[in-house]
Design an enzyme around this catalytic site. Sequence first.
Site, PDB file in Angstrom:
ATOM      1  N   HIS A  66       0.856  -1.181   0.000  1.00 60.52           N
ATOM      2  CA  HIS A  66       0.000   0.000   0.000  1.00 60.52           C
ATOM      3  C   HIS A  66       0.895   1.235   0.000  1.00 60.52           C
ATOM      4  O   HIS A  66       1.763   1.368   0.843  1.00 60.52           O
ATOM      5  CB  HIS A  66      -0.889   0.025   1.259  1.00 60.52           C
ATOM      6  CG  HIS A  66      -1.809  -1.141   1.376  1.00 60.52           C
ATOM      7  ND1 HIS A  66      -3.086  -1.127   0.887  1.00 60.52           N
ATOM      8  CD2 HIS A  66      -1.641  -2.357   1.924  1.00 60.52           C
ATOM      9  CE1 HIS A  66      -3.659  -2.286   1.128  1.00 60.52           C
ATOM     10  NE2 HIS A  66      -2.805  -3.061   1.755  1.00 60.52           N
ATOM     11  N   HIS A  88      -6.879  -0.111   7.444  1.00 60.94           N
ATOM     12  CA  HIS A  88      -7.528  -1.353   7.871  1.00 60.94           C
ATOM     13  C   HIS A  88      -7.737  -1.361   9.378  1.00 60.94           C
ATOM     14  O   HIS A  88      -6.919  -0.827  10.129  1.00 60.94           O
ATOM     15  CB  HIS A  88      -6.659  -2.557   7.483  1.00 60.94           C
ATOM     16  CG  HIS A  88      -6.515  -2.753   6.007  1.00 60.94           C
ATOM     17  ND1 HIS A  88      -5.498  -2.170   5.287  1.00 60.94           N
ATOM     18  CD2 HIS A  88      -7.267  -3.453   5.115  1.00 60.94           C
ATOM     19  CE1 HIS A  88      -5.627  -2.517   4.009  1.00 60.94           C
ATOM     20  NE2 HIS A  88      -6.686  -3.285   3.878  1.00 60.94           N
ATOM     21  N   TYR A  90      -7.314  -3.839  11.294  1.00 62.59           N
ATOM     22  CA  TYR A  90      -6.257  -4.600  11.983  1.00 62.59           C
ATOM     23  C   TYR A  90      -5.012  -3.765  12.266  1.00 62.59           C
ATOM     24  O   TYR A  90      -4.160  -4.152  13.063  1.00 62.59           O
ATOM     25  CB  TYR A  90      -5.887  -5.884  11.203  1.00 62.59           C
ATOM     26  CG  TYR A  90      -5.413  -5.665   9.781  1.00 62.59           C
ATOM     27  CD1 TYR A  90      -4.139  -5.173   9.506  1.00 62.59           C
ATOM     28  CD2 TYR A  90      -6.248  -5.968   8.712  1.00 62.59           C
ATOM     29  CE1 TYR A  90      -3.711  -4.973   8.208  1.00 62.59           C
ATOM     30  CE2 TYR A  90      -5.826  -5.778   7.398  1.00 62.59           C
ATOM     31  CZ  TYR A  90      -4.564  -5.274   7.154  1.00 62.59           C
ATOM     32  OH  TYR A  90      -4.145  -5.083   5.866  1.00 62.59           O
ATOM     33  N   GLU A  91      -4.904  -2.598  11.606  1.00 65.41           N
ATOM     34  CA  GLU A  91      -3.765  -1.723  11.902  1.00 65.41           C
ATOM     35  C   GLU A  91      -3.938  -1.027  13.249  1.00 65.41           C
ATOM     36  O   GLU A  91      -2.984  -0.427  13.766  1.00 65.41           O
ATOM     37  CB  GLU A  91      -3.615  -0.667  10.788  1.00 65.41           C
ATOM     38  CG  GLU A  91      -3.187  -1.265   9.462  1.00 65.41           C
ATOM     39  CD  GLU A  91      -3.197  -0.235   8.344  1.00 65.41           C
ATOM     40  OE1 GLU A  91      -2.236   0.537   8.243  1.00 65.41           O
ATOM     41  OE2 GLU A  91      -4.192  -0.202   7.587  1.00 65.41           O
ATOM     42  N   ALA A 118      -8.931  -7.187  -2.247  1.00 70.68           N
ATOM     43  CA  ALA A 118      -8.479  -8.559  -2.480  1.00 70.68           C
ATOM     44  C   ALA A 118      -9.240  -9.425  -1.491  1.00 70.68           C
ATOM     45  O   ALA A 118      -9.414  -9.035  -0.332  1.00 70.68           O
ATOM     46  CB  ALA A 118      -6.983  -8.664  -2.245  1.00 70.68           C
ATOM     47  N   MET A 221     -10.915  -8.123   4.523  1.00 73.77           N
ATOM     48  CA  MET A 221     -10.694  -7.352   5.758  1.00 73.77           C
ATOM     49  C   MET A 221     -10.963  -5.861   5.560  1.00 73.77           C
ATOM     50  O   MET A 221     -10.341  -5.023   6.226  1.00 73.77           O
ATOM     51  CB  MET A 221      -9.258  -7.567   6.257  1.00 73.77           C
ATOM     52  CG  MET A 221      -8.913  -9.026   6.524  1.00 73.77           C
ATOM     53  SD  MET A 221      -7.209  -9.249   7.037  1.00 73.77           S
ATOM     54  CE  MET A 221      -7.020 -11.036   6.850  1.00 73.77           C
ATOM     55  N   SER A 222     -11.867  -5.530   4.642  1.00 72.61           N
ATOM     56  CA  SER A 222     -12.101  -4.101   4.372  1.00 72.61           C
ATOM     57  C   SER A 222     -13.492  -3.875   3.788  1.00 72.61           C
ATOM     58  O   SER A 222     -14.370  -4.734   3.881  1.00 72.61           O
ATOM     59  CB  SER A 222     -11.044  -3.592   3.385  1.00 72.61           C
ATOM     60  OG  SER A 222     -11.229  -4.192   2.114  1.00 72.61           O
ATOM     61  N   ASN A 245      -7.162 -15.953  -3.581  1.00 71.78           N
ATOM     62  CA  ASN A 245      -6.850 -17.298  -3.073  1.00 71.78           C
ATOM     63  C   ASN A 245      -8.162 -18.026  -2.795  1.00 71.78           C
ATOM     64  O   ASN A 245      -9.199 -17.384  -2.624  1.00 71.78           O
ATOM     65  CB  ASN A 245      -6.019 -17.209  -1.783  1.00 71.78           C
ATOM     66  CG  ASN A 245      -6.647 -16.311  -0.750  1.00 71.78           C
ATOM     67  OD1 ASN A 245      -6.637 -15.079  -0.889  1.00 71.78           O
ATOM     68  ND2 ASN A 245      -7.238 -16.901   0.260  1.00 71.78           N
ATOM     69  N   HIS A 259      -0.112 -13.339   2.481  1.00 71.11           N
ATOM     70  CA  HIS A 259      -0.215 -11.998   1.893  1.00 71.11           C
ATOM     71  C   HIS A 259       0.535 -11.891   0.567  1.00 71.11           C
ATOM     72  O   HIS A 259       0.121 -11.156  -0.321  1.00 71.11           O
ATOM     73  CB  HIS A 259       0.284 -10.951   2.897  1.00 71.11           C
ATOM     74  CG  HIS A 259      -0.032  -9.532   2.514  1.00 71.11           C
ATOM     75  ND1 HIS A 259      -1.325  -9.098   2.280  1.00 71.11           N
ATOM     76  CD2 HIS A 259       0.763  -8.452   2.314  1.00 71.11           C
ATOM     77  CE1 HIS A 259      -1.306  -7.813   1.950  1.00 71.11           C
ATOM     78  NE2 HIS A 259      -0.046  -7.392   1.959  1.00 71.11           N
TER      79      HIS A 259
HETATM   80 CL1  6GU Z   1      -8.840 -16.106   2.976  1.00 74.68          CL
HETATM   81  N1  6GU Z   1      -9.528 -14.006   4.346  1.00 74.68           N
HETATM   82  C1  6GU Z   1      -9.586 -12.705   4.593  1.00 74.68           C
HETATM   83  N2  6GU Z   1     -10.188 -12.317   5.714  1.00 74.68           N
HETATM   84  N3  6GU Z   1      -9.056 -11.774   3.795  1.00 74.68           N
HETATM   85  C2  6GU Z   1      -8.448 -12.192   2.697  1.00 74.68           C
HETATM   86  C3  6GU Z   1      -8.355 -13.528   2.364  1.00 74.68           C
HETATM   87  C4  6GU Z   1      -8.917 -14.441   3.244  1.00 74.68           C
HETATM   88  N4  6GU Z   1      -7.684 -13.626   1.199  1.00 74.68           N
HETATM   89  C5  6GU Z   1      -7.387 -12.394   0.816  1.00 74.68           C
HETATM   90  N5  6GU Z   1      -7.854 -11.504   1.709  1.00 74.68           N
END
Ligand code: 6GU
Length: 287
Positions: A66, A88, A90-91, A118, A221-222, A245, A259
């Site tokens: 980023h 985010h 989590y930061e 993502a 996560m966003s 993924n 990541h």
């Molecule tokens: Cl598997 N989980 C989450 N929470 N965020 C992601 C992810 C998975 N893959 C990319 N971002």
Amino acid sequence: GRSEKGYSYETLLETANFLLSRISVKPSIGIICGSGMGSLAENITDAECIPYEDIPNFPISTVEGHHGQLVFGRLKGVAVVAMQGRFHYYEGYPLWKCCLPVRIMKLIGVKTLIATNAAGGLNPSYKIGDVMIVKDHINMMGFAGNNPLHGPNDERFGPRFPPMNKAYNIQFRKIAKEVAKELNMENIIREGVYTCLGGPNFETVAELNMLKMVGVDAVGMSTVHEVITARHCDMNVFALSLITNECVTSYELDNEANHEEVLDVGRMRQDILRKFVSTLVDKFAQI
Ligand code: 6GU
């Protein structure tokens, strides 16, 4: 922390006025670049870049992949602003702070938000590299009361109890499917339900199976809290998830989310996503 109050309308106006004093065109569309998708902003012409650390009241983005700047300019002739790097949960920022840039966008005249992220693919038919148009979300963090709108409401942004059933503009989604056809992306385009978890860890097998059961197609996560903030202040919203993924939903499987893979898939899809998003900007600006 969570109970901390957001910045006042007046404080955010100071930030907005700072940005307005620095730019030559006022953007009508805002774009949030997801992890590994910062290159979405590289097509912007007449670019004026403002690093987050130069912007009063702005948090600083700390995650690899980023950049941490606003890019103002034109995409296909349309005045836009892109966030290269988002904030985010989590930061360590409370959700309202993660979403502060959305309110700043509103105050400088942005009408439409395009959020990208993502995400892990939970729907078993999704493949790595697929692009999911977000049809709806499940605000998991909100179930426990953690919401960017938690706390006193300023009616100048929006109502105390905003509806969320039409969060993802149906006309935009229709256009996106047509554009995907034009760009021969039909084989990689999906439409589904996104959820955001707090992170930073990826999910357990049991957690992912639970999410699958409640109808989640992609997990990240966003985005969810940004969309809530944008809809609260009556912005039109479009969101997409790049599937980076496949979620591991079986104890028999050996692979683990990481990541690096998330960033690699962003690079793999950067050209087509740039084309897709800039075409969407062009079409969205016409309606
Ligand atoms: Cl598997 N989980 C989450 N929470 N965020 C992601 C992810 C998975 N893959 C990319 N971002």
